[in-house]
Design an enzyme around this catalytic site. Structure first.
Site, PDB file in Angstrom:
ATOM      1  N   CYS A  14       0.836  -1.137   0.053  1.00  0.00           N
ATOM      2  CA  CYS A  14      -0.140   0.056   0.115  1.00  0.00           C
ATOM      3  C   CYS A  14       0.786   1.321   0.142  1.00  0.00           C
ATOM      4  CB  CYS A  14      -0.885  -0.129   1.254  1.00  0.00           C
ATOM      5  SG  CYS A  14      -1.667   1.409   1.576  1.00  0.00           S
TER       6      CYS A  14
HETATM    7  N1  MHO Z   1      -6.289  -2.458   2.361  1.00  0.00           N
HETATM    8  C1  MHO Z   1      -6.148  -1.184   2.448  1.00  0.00           C
HETATM    9  C2  MHO Z   1      -5.108  -0.761   1.330  1.00  0.00           C
HETATM   10  C3  MHO Z   1      -5.163   0.730   0.843  1.00  0.00           C
HETATM   11  S1  MHO Z   1      -3.843   0.878  -0.221  1.00  0.00           S
HETATM   12  C4  MHO Z   1      -4.010   2.339  -0.604  1.00  0.00           C
HETATM   13  C5  MHO Z   1      -7.503  -0.332   2.086  1.00  0.00           C
HETATM   14  O1  MHO Z   1      -8.278  -1.257   0.931  1.00  0.00           O
HETATM   15  O2  MHO Z   1      -8.077   0.360   2.462  1.00  0.00           O
HETATM   16  O3  MHO Z   1      -3.899  -0.009  -1.019  1.00  0.00           O
END
Ligand code: MHO
Length: 181
Positions: A14
């Site tokens: 992320c």
């Molecule tokens: N599992 C997180 C990741 C965010 S990211 C910017 C979400 O979906 O909020 O990939």
């Protein structure tokens, strides 16, 4: 000489996490979240999340190598995510979360190879590094609501549970190369 800068594009899961890590480092002039390593033009976050664009979530780090070396940047990168899990960082699973280094010079490429070799031969991670290493093709900037996500959303559970522990580890291990808080 002091206004020299270099660019490297790093994917460590992320991009909110990786952005927050490098924003703490001295000599880092800008950190932009975005997408790279795929095959579609101007991808959106939703398209990248669907996993069909081939892009990884990345950050474009612009830094002054007179203040922070490429080796320091990459050492912090490898310590702040898990480069041994293919297409995955913790609960975030998918090719967009792969570990990746998109270099912009042959010198950067040599440094990343050297660091990987050193970490692998020390067996400190318990498994070999699976990071994708490629020359940077195109970096696409992410939508503005992804910029500075951590500093704008510190009390969101993802920031508290996933990002904070990474920042604490970096603060503990790399205090010498961090900006004063
Ligand atoms: N599992 C997180 C990741 C965010 S990211 C910017 C979400 O979906 O909020 O990939």
């Amino acid at each position: 000489m002091n206004d020299r800068h270099e660019i490297i594009v790093l994917g460590g899961g992320c991009f909110w996490c990786v952005e927050a890590v490098f924003k703490m480092c001295k000599g880092v002039e800008s950190v932009l979240p975005g997408y790279a390593g795929g095959h579609t033009k101007n991808p959106t976050y939703d398209e990248v999340c669907n996993g069909n664009t081939g892009h990884a979530e990345v950050v474009q780090v612009t830094y002054n190598p007179m203040i922070i070396s490429t080796k320091d940047i990459l050492t912090i990168f490898f310590a702040s995510h898990d480069p041994t899990t293919k297409n995955r960082q913790g609960a975030d699973i998918g090719t967009q979360y792969r570990s990746a280094v998109y270099y912009t010079s042959e010198v950067q490429k040599a440094i990343v190879e050297e660091i990987i070799e050193a970490i692998n031969s020390s067996h400190e991670l318990g498994a070999p590094i699976v990071t994708e290493i490629k020359p940077l093709d195109v970096f696409y900037k992410a939508e503005s609501y992804h910029h500075d996500y951590f500093s704008r959303n510190k009390d969101v559970p993802y920031c508290e549970l996933v990002i904070n522990p990474k920042l604490e580890k970096v603060q503990k291990e790399f205090a010498m190369v961090l900006k004063k808080q």
